[in-house]
Design an enzyme around this catalytic site. Structure first.
Site, PDB file in Angstrom:
ATOM      1  N   HIS A  67      20.971  28.431 -24.031  1.00  0.00           N
ATOM      2  CA  HIS A  67      19.989  27.595 -24.721  1.00  0.00           C
ATOM      3  C   HIS A  67      20.646  26.797 -25.846  1.00  0.00           C
ATOM      4  O   HIS A  67      19.970  26.396 -26.797  1.00  0.00           O
ATOM      5  CB  HIS A  67      18.848  28.462 -25.285  1.00  0.00           C
ATOM      6  CG  HIS A  67      18.043  29.133 -24.215  1.00  0.00           C
ATOM      7  ND1 HIS A  67      17.634  30.440 -24.304  1.00  0.00           N
ATOM      8  CD2 HIS A  67      17.575  28.682 -23.019  1.00  0.00           C
ATOM      9  CE1 HIS A  67      16.939  30.768 -23.204  1.00  0.00           C
ATOM     10  NE2 HIS A  67      16.898  29.721 -22.424  1.00  0.00           N
ATOM     11  N   HIS A  68      21.968  26.585 -25.764  1.00  0.00           N
ATOM     12  CA  HIS A  68      22.621  25.794 -26.825  1.00  0.00           C
ATOM     13  C   HIS A  68      22.111  24.362 -26.798  1.00  0.00           C
ATOM     14  O   HIS A  68      22.146  23.657 -27.797  1.00  0.00           O
ATOM     15  CB  HIS A  68      24.146  25.836 -26.682  1.00  0.00           C
ATOM     16  CG  HIS A  68      24.693  24.988 -25.576  1.00  0.00           C
ATOM     17  ND1 HIS A  68      24.588  25.364 -24.251  1.00  0.00           N
ATOM     18  CD2 HIS A  68      25.327  23.782 -25.578  1.00  0.00           C
ATOM     19  CE1 HIS A  68      25.146  24.413 -23.500  1.00  0.00           C
ATOM     20  NE2 HIS A  68      25.583  23.457 -24.279  1.00  0.00           N
ATOM     21  N   LYS A  81      19.143  23.500 -16.892  1.00  0.00           N
ATOM     22  CA  LYS A  81      19.164  22.662 -15.688  1.00  0.00           C
ATOM     23  C   LYS A  81      19.929  23.375 -14.594  1.00  0.00           C
ATOM     24  O   LYS A  81      21.002  23.923 -14.841  1.00  0.00           O
ATOM     25  CB  LYS A  81      19.876  21.336 -16.031  1.00  0.00           C
ATOM     26  CG  LYS A  81      19.842  20.311 -14.924  1.00  0.00           C
ATOM     27  CD  LYS A  81      18.616  19.450 -15.059  1.00  0.00           C
ATOM     28  CE  LYS A  81      18.363  18.583 -13.855  1.00  0.00           C
ATOM     29  NZ  LYS A  81      17.857  19.288 -12.684  1.00  0.00           N
ATOM     30  N   LYS A  86      19.746  28.353 -13.068  1.00  0.00           N
ATOM     31  CA  LYS A  86      19.848  28.417 -11.608  1.00  0.00           C
ATOM     32  C   LYS A  86      18.690  29.246 -11.083  1.00  0.00           C
ATOM     33  O   LYS A  86      18.221  30.165 -11.758  1.00  0.00           O
ATOM     34  CB  LYS A  86      21.172  29.063 -11.166  1.00  0.00           C
ATOM     35  CG  LYS A  86      21.618  28.640  -9.782  1.00  0.00           C
ATOM     36  CD  LYS A  86      22.163  27.220  -9.781  1.00  0.00           C
ATOM     37  CE  LYS A  86      22.545  26.756  -8.397  1.00  0.00           C
ATOM     38  NZ  LYS A  86      23.139  25.407  -8.433  1.00  0.00           N
ATOM     39  N   SER A 108      21.075  13.748 -11.743  1.00  0.00           N
ATOM     40  CA  SER A 108      19.820  14.425 -12.097  1.00  0.00           C
ATOM     41  C   SER A 108      19.436  14.114 -13.546  1.00  0.00           C
ATOM     42  O   SER A 108      18.257  13.927 -13.866  1.00  0.00           O
ATOM     43  CB  SER A 108      19.965  15.942 -11.942  1.00  0.00           C
ATOM     44  OG  SER A 108      19.792  16.311 -10.602  1.00  0.00           O
TER      45      SER A 108
END
Length: 472
Positions: free
Chosen positions: A65-66, A71, A107, A363
């Site tokens: 979560h840096h 994604k 993922k 993306s």
């Protein structure tokens, strides 16, 4: 377990991380935080399939979560397990950092064989999985943004989007909750070929570095380089296409049923059509069949592109690989033992964690498009065309000369969405390649390009944590 897989996929990622971490000066606590998976969500849910109820096992991992959102793709495969999803989420963190895409790694996976289900059943499973993710806040434009992976595509992403929109009425940025969507549903043009094109841009940049080419005994540039591609799926097909169009010769293509060789070069589209008609790439006109598909990996060539499965080059066949450059288009095509062997031989292994980042890069462009609510090129395309026409007209008037019709079209052309997406991808891959090579050259003790890529990722993620003030 075979001798090539004495440890789990996640452990092998940690091994590569630790190998690179010793070349950095970050606090051990920061390094531990970067390595750890922040959130692991393992779920089981029932779905009515035919007349019976099946309990489906599925996962979503948020590695870091840096930066948010997280994604990463969602795969449908019987091989899906927690270790694999954690490893792939970790690689996504490092991949995004290397190519300067502002996401944390994530993922997902559903443990099913998609071939066993009808489209209607797959839709039920996908929508139920999405509902489970929504319940725990594991999906959203600013939280966690899935994408396609093995066994999934634009169709599944459209189902995820529709489920999310239904459960978040009125959310103006809802389209950004998932990428890899059909263009009509907010997808971006250029996504299909993105990974293969990124592979080409990365390898081309390396081939344009005189010092690297001299070391490998190769000429500078892509022209007439011999290329072997393993896999004719989306990534393999587009890698072969762009290498051929870039002036290289694709001398062999391998698939699970066998491999074909032609010293004068193969056209991937013709091979693809031949396979569509006959069910096999073998006996392609003008080519020679190779007895075993893995024989293609050991052919004499300049560039080898494994674009299919994990662990195809291991301690058994690595000594026989003759390619000067190996571009890892697939995830994890080399085992750590193969890495050591090839490094000792002087083979340049261009690592998957950055080389196949074309997909996540595009993306990112799709996510930005969804948040801005405007198609790339819409605002400036006509303005650019009109300006180019005017400039060209002035030059022709002043010189009294006319350019050819094909040149006129090229000069006057204003950038459309796909042109801008390809341009952004080219810039991303060139910049990342140069950053990694500069790190590698800066310290003679760094053993290989993979370690240099990990160092790049560690430095960027650790800097983010430090600047967030999480660590004093």
């Amino acid at each position: 377990m075979s001798e090539n897989q004495q440890y789990s996929f996640f452990e092998s990622v940690l091994r590569s991380f630790d190998k690179a971490a010793r070349f950095t000066s970050w606090d051990p606590g920061i390094l531990e935080q970067i390595k750890a998976c922040n959130s692991v969500y393992r779920m089981k849910f029932p779905v009515k399939i035919g007349d019976s109820v099946e309990v489906i096992e599925a996962y979503r991992v948020q590695h870091s979560h840096h930066k948010t959102p997280c994604k990463g793709g969602i795969r449908f495969s019987m091989e899906v397990n927690q270790d694999e999803v954690m490893a792939l989420a970790a690689l996504m963190t490092y991949k995004c950092a290397i190519v300067n895409v502002p996401f944390g790694g994530g993922k997902g996976g559903i443990k099913i064989d998609p071939k066993r289900y009808t489209p209607y059943e797959l839709e039920k499973i996908t929508r139920r999985y999405t509902a489970e993710l929504i319940k725990k806040n594991f999906i959203g434009p600013g939280t966690d943004v899935p994408a396609p992976d093995y066994g999934t595509g634009a169709r599944e992403m459209a189902w995820i989007l529709d489920t999310y929109v239904a459960m978040h009425p009125g959310e103006v940025d809802a389209a950004a909750c998932v990428t890899g969507k059909p263009v009509s549903q907010g997808g971006v043009r250029g996504r299909t070929e993105a990974t293969g094109l990124g592979v080409f841009y990365g390898i081309r940049e390396i081939c344009n570095m005189p010092d690297v080419m001299e070391k490998l005994g190769l000429s500078v540039g892509m022209k007439d380089k011999t290329v072997v591609v393993q896999g004719l799926g989306n990534v393999g097909y587009h890698s072969a296409k762009f290498f051929r169009e870039g002036g290289a010769k694709v001398i062999a293509i391998a698939e699970w049923e066998g491999a074909i060789f032609n010293a004068d070069g193969l056209n991937e589209e013709e091979v693809f059509q031949h396979r569509k008609t006959t069910g096999t790439i073998l006996n392609f006109p003008g080519s020679t069949n190779l007895a075993i598909n893995t024989d293609a990996l050991e052919l004499e060539c300049d560039i080898l592109i494994p674009a299919a499965l994990e662990n195809v080059i291991n301690n058994v066949n690595a000594p026989k690989v003759k390619a000067k450059i190996i571009g890892e288009a697939a995830n994890g095509p080399l085992t750590p033992e193969a890495d050591e062997i090839l490094s000792a031989k002087g083979t340049l292994v261009v690592p998957d964690m950055y080389l196949n980042a074309g997909g996540v890069t595009v993306s990112y462009f799709e996510w930005l498009k969804n948040l801005s609510h405007v198609r790339y090129g819409r605002m400036e395309k006509r303005f650019t065309e009109n300006m180019n026409k005017h400039i060209l007209g002035q030059i022709e008037d002043l010189t009294g000369k006319q350019v050819s019709e094909s040149e006129r079209k090229f000069i006057e052309h204003g950038a459309d969405e796909v042109d801008l997406v390809h341009s952004g991808l080219e810039e991303t891959m060139i910049t990342a390649t140069r950053e990694i090579m500069d790190i590698w050259k800066s310290n003679p003790e760094i053993p290989d390009m993979r370690t240099a890529a990990y160092i790049s990722a560690i430095n960027k993620v650790a800097t983010s944590y430090a600047e967030l003030g999480i660590f004093p």
